[in-house]
Scaffold this active site. Sequence first.
Site, PDB file in Angstrom:
ATOM      1  N   ILE A   1       0.879  -1.191   0.000  1.00  0.00           N
ATOM      2  CA  ILE A   1       0.000   0.000   0.000  1.00  0.00           C
ATOM      3  C   ILE A   1       0.911   1.234   0.000  1.00  0.00           C
ATOM      4  CG2 ILE A   1      -2.080   0.970   1.075  1.00  0.00           C
ATOM      5  CD1 ILE A   1      -2.608  -1.864   0.579  1.00  0.00           C
ATOM      6  N   HIS A   2       1.555   1.451  -1.157  1.00  0.00           N
ATOM      7  CA  HIS A   2       2.603   2.484  -1.260  1.00  0.00           C
ATOM      8  C   HIS A   2       2.225   3.818  -0.596  1.00  0.00           C
ATOM      9  CE1 HIS A   2       4.382   0.001  -4.519  1.00  0.00           C
ATOM     10  NE2 HIS A   2       3.131  -0.148  -4.922  1.00  0.00           N
ATOM     11  N   ASP A   3       1.054   4.325  -0.985  1.00  0.00           N
ATOM     12  CA  ASP A   3       0.690   5.686  -0.565  1.00  0.00           C
ATOM     13  C   ASP A   3       0.436   5.775   0.944  1.00  0.00           C
ATOM     14  OD1 ASP A   3       0.897   6.429  -3.197  1.00  0.00           O
ATOM     15  OD2 ASP A   3      -1.251   6.309  -3.596  1.00  0.00           O
TER      16      ASP A   3
END
Length: 306
Positions: free
Chosen positions: A236-238
């Site tokens: 979940i990069h962001d």
Amino acid sequence: MRRFIIDTDPGIDDAFAIGLMMQSDVEILGITTVSGNNGIDSVTTNALRLVNFFNRPEISVYEGARKPILRESGTSDGCHGTDGMGNTYLPVGNRIVEEKHAVDFLIETIDSSEGDIEILALGPLTNLALAIQKAPEAMRKLKQIYSMGGGVNHGNITPFAEFNYWVDPEATQVVFDFGIPIRMVGLNVTEECIISPDEFALLSRSENPVAALYYQMQKPYTAHYMNRDKINGAIIHDLLTASTIFDDSIVSFETQDVRVETEGEKRGATLIEPGNGKPVSLGMSVDVKKYKSFVFEKMFRIKLKA
Ligand code: BDR
Ligand code: CA
């Protein structure tokens, strides 16, 4: 209280990051949208859906760039579901997009500030680059940018480049050249943080409606990681990027001279080039345990086992 504008292309992982921001002790001055994961109409609708879900009618949504500053748009490969937010099809309610363009909102809001505004940038940096080109003096008052993008010797859309910076490498370079302090949270740290199906299952057992929503939302994303990369869980990069705002010890940063490649097979890659690139604060390592405990507690009120 710290004051933020969220520039975003929701996007499942953007939606997680926005969910964290919505439940944190910061002022959100507005959400600006940018074409990235999907076209501008879809990502703007998704921003309105999140404002409605979190019942935050005071947060206005401003539609931004339809395409990169020089190139045609490139959107992601469908991993975000048919609605771009995990097939949750949240209602928009009576939320509507503002008439003002995102770039003008950025310029006017930052210009009229005391120099305290920070930006959480979760998509391509097109809106920020356009604002810098249109009103550099106003944009000088921006305090700091947290940007999800790039990576140290990492790519995801190509072997060399990360998606956000690959979509609009020229915009990324404009932002780096401008010299506002920027914290870059790239793939080398985000990819360390895989949330497993067992961890997501905790959301399905919670009575918290936020947990229930995000349990549904992550499903196509997690399935995509398994199908495409044989990864058991989702990156979940962001969300990692947003979490660094609240706890300085989740990611450790190091300032390096960084340049963005705009041409050829390495287009979009962030290259560390001492003396040639621009100083950027790069996320170099991450305390995965601390990150997960922080976001589960803050977003879903779930305590992970130590
Ligand atoms: C980034 O690209 C998008 O697909 C995600 O929302 C994230 O911002 C990861 O490369
Ligand atoms: Ca994003």
